[in-house]
Scaffold this active site. Structure first.
Site, mmCIF file in Angstrom:
data_model
loop_
_atom_site.group_PDB
_atom_site.id
_atom_site.type_symbol
_atom_site.label_atom_id
_atom_site.label_comp_id
_atom_site.label_asym_id
_atom_site.label_seq_id
_atom_site.Cartn_x
_atom_site.Cartn_y
_atom_site.Cartn_z
ATOM 1 C CG LEU A 81 49.706 35.544 55.940
ATOM 2 C CD1 LEU A 81 50.724 34.485 56.344
ATOM 3 C CD2 LEU A 81 48.310 35.107 56.356
ATOM 4 N NE ARG A 82 45.472 42.471 55.157
ATOM 5 C CZ ARG A 82 45.169 42.637 53.884
ATOM 6 N NH1 ARG A 82 46.120 42.859 52.985
ATOM 7 N NH2 ARG A 82 43.925 42.596 53.482
ATOM 8 C CG ASP A 169 48.015 40.979 45.549
ATOM 9 O OD1 ASP A 169 47.571 39.939 45.055
ATOM 10 O OD2 ASP A 169 47.393 41.651 46.379
ATOM 11 C CG HIS A 196 44.905 41.939 40.974
ATOM 12 N ND1 HIS A 196 44.238 41.849 42.172
ATOM 13 C CD2 HIS A 196 44.171 42.782 40.216
ATOM 14 C CE1 HIS A 196 43.147 42.595 42.133
ATOM 15 N NE2 HIS A 196 43.088 43.181 40.956
ATOM 16 C CG ASN A 305 39.842 44.460 42.910
ATOM 17 O OD1 ASN A 305 39.310 43.965 41.924
ATOM 18 N ND2 ASN A 305 40.741 45.413 42.844
ATOM 19 C CG ASP A 332 42.554 37.612 47.317
ATOM 20 O OD1 ASP A 332 43.572 38.029 47.903
ATOM 21 O OD2 ASP A 332 41.863 38.330 46.569
HETATM 22 O O1 DOR Z 1 40.082 41.781 47.734
HETATM 23 C C1 DOR Z 1 41.265 42.079 47.706
HETATM 24 N N1 DOR Z 1 41.972 42.253 48.838
HETATM 25 N N2 DOR Z 1 41.864 42.248 46.534
HETATM 26 C C2 DOR Z 1 43.107 42.732 46.425
HETATM 27 O O2 DOR Z 1 43.551 42.901 45.325
HETATM 28 C C3 DOR Z 1 43.877 43.082 47.631
HETATM 29 C C4 DOR Z 1 43.375 42.378 48.814
HETATM 30 C C5 DOR Z 1 43.879 42.958 50.101
HETATM 31 O O3 DOR Z 1 45.100 43.048 50.274
HETATM 32 O O4 DOR Z 1 43.081 43.299 50.969
HETATM 33 ZN ZN ZN Z 2 45.167 39.242 46.820
#
Ligand code: DOR
Ligand code: ZN
Length: 453
Positions: A81-82, A169, A196, A305, A332
């Protein structure tokens, strides 16, 4: 999403959900029923018509759910959620609005924020009402300080602050001794370690899956073993800890994308180890062919990823969802701004949004195309994820449970329009893709937090 709006009603008044098909996998229920919500709780579920008098007394708002499915609000074990620190991509407010629009009433927030959520203070800050979350946010703080893989964070204090698991993560814990220490410390507190699975020593400079498509594009690719070897190593650690320490550590493997890793998890479960795992909708919906864009070369909205894999791996994910090896569908959800994604493939960040497309892809593919019964699909979005992170009282429509409910039209086929997403970011490979199942209402703790009408 169509003409959908999010209700800003603050009160959790009384609500009668009338005439719906109540599907509650936690109790094996699938029946036409009415449901009464009051004071933020599910107060009654009964045969159609039986709750009318009680609802009248409470002056309950009535939601007509005839022809619709009524189920527990969805639980997502894996979202980004940043906040704090990357609010140009998403905020807790916008991310949870997108969650509500997707039928989710609980989301578990990963710690790769800026700064990294590795303290009880940040975990509490994320849950503070000032963040204006419309659904329940449960923090998954870092397993090691700064997610540097060196020194453990304070799991007891984090648990007290609401942590439901710990995870580094996107930065997997590579050192055996550190991972062992994490598993031991978490086991003593009954916390899962959510990993992860990627051996980043094998994936440096890689931007997609290693295969025909990466060869065609001239990009360096990640092998299947980079995922499976970490899963196998973690399972060996679990076995060792169980044998030597008389503890029962819980490993949760995030977004599994390969047959080899799924086979290792399947075998470990058979041996009785406490391993759970999740699969993301994009890994059962797309292959690495989606990275290739005719006439342009590549598509950064298909970069994430773990990466999209070939058809054989996609089929392995579907088989593992069908046979019960997979415990949860997790999105994700990884929002990124347009200017960040609109660059050369290798420079673009990993990740796609996912909260508003999870049900639509699950029903279209798992249910309609691969024959998974509706109750089983919903179980992967409700009671099974609740079980993985020990969220007692969530993911169920039992009387007395939190009034977290989702009402949707299971037959509705529609096209996702990224521009109408409630997420702040629009980085999705599913723009204009067909979805099945339209969310009509999402109710979190007795409040309507999303309404399509
Ligand atoms: O696709 C991904 N986005 N994989 C991750 O491991 C991190 C995540 C992200 O925070 O953007
Ligand atoms: Zn993730």
């Amino acid at each position: 999403m169509s003409s959908a709006q999010v209700s800003s009603s603050k009160a959790s008044g009384s609500i009668l959900i009338r005439g719906g098909r109540v599907v509650d996998p936690s109790r094996n229920v699938d029946a036409l029923s009415d449901m009464l919500l009051d004071g933020g709780l599910i107060t009654d579920v009964a045969a159609p018509g039986k709750l009318d008098a009680a609802a009248k007394k409470l002056r309950a708002e009535v939601l007509e759910a005839k022809g619709c499915v009524v189920c527990p609000g969805f639980i997502d074990l894996h979202v980004h959620l940043r906040e704090p620190g990357q609010t140009h991509k998403e905020t807790i407010r916008t991310g949870t609005l997108a969650a509500a629009a997707g039928g989710f009433t609980t989301v578990c927030a990963m710690p790769n924020t800026t700064p990294v959520n590795d303290t009880p203070e940040w975990s509490r800050w994320m849950q503070d009402p000032e963040r204006e979350a419309s659904v329940r946010l449960l923090p998954v703080p870092a397993a090691t300080v700064g997610s540097m893989g060196e020194k453990l964070t304070d799991y007891a204090a984090l648990k007290k602050a609401g942590a439901v698991a710990v995870s580094d993560d996107g930065k997997p814990i590579l050192e055996d001794e550190i991972m062992r220490a994490c598993l031991v410390a978490a086991a003593k507190l009954g916390l899962p370690v959510s990993q992860h699975a990627e051996d980043t020593r094998l994936t440096g400079g890689c931007s997609m899956h290693a295969g025909d498509v990466s060869f065609r594009l001239g990009l360096r690719g990640m092998t299947i073993e980079a995922e499976s070897q970490i899963v196998e190593r973690d399972i060996r650690l679990l076995e060792e800890i169980e044998r030597k320490e008389k503890l029962r550590p819980h490993l949760h493997v995030q977004h599994v994308s390969t047959l080899k890793a799924l086979d290792a998890i399947r075998a470990a479960k058979k041996r009785g180890l406490h391993v759970t795992c999740e699969v993301a909708p994009h890994h059962f919906a797309l292959t690495d062919e989606a990275v290739f864009r005719e006439g342009f070369g590549y598509e950064t909205s298909a970069k994430m990823n773990p990466p999209l894999r070939p058809e054989s791996e996609r089929q392995a994910c579907i088989a593992a969802l069908l046979d019960g090896t997979v415990d949860a569908i997790a999105t994700d959800h990884a929002p990124h701004a347009h200017h960040e994604k609109n660059v050369e493939f290798e420079r673009a960040p990993n990740g796609i949004t996912g909260l508003e497309t999870a049900l639509g892809l699950s029903l279209r593919l798992l249910h309609s195309q691969y024959g998974m019964p509706l109750g089983k699909v919903l179980s992967l979005l409700t009671n099974r994820p609740a079980g993985v992170f020990n969220l007692s009282g969530l993911g169920t429509l039992m009387k007395g449970a939190s009034a977290d409910v989702c009402v949707f039209d299971a037959g509705k086929v529609w096209a996702f329009d990224a521009e109408r997403s409630l997420s702040m970011s629009k980085n999705t490979p599913f723009h204009h893709h067909a979805m099945q199942g339209q969310i009509l209402w999402t109710i979190a703790s007795g409040r309507v937090v999303y309404s399509a009408k």
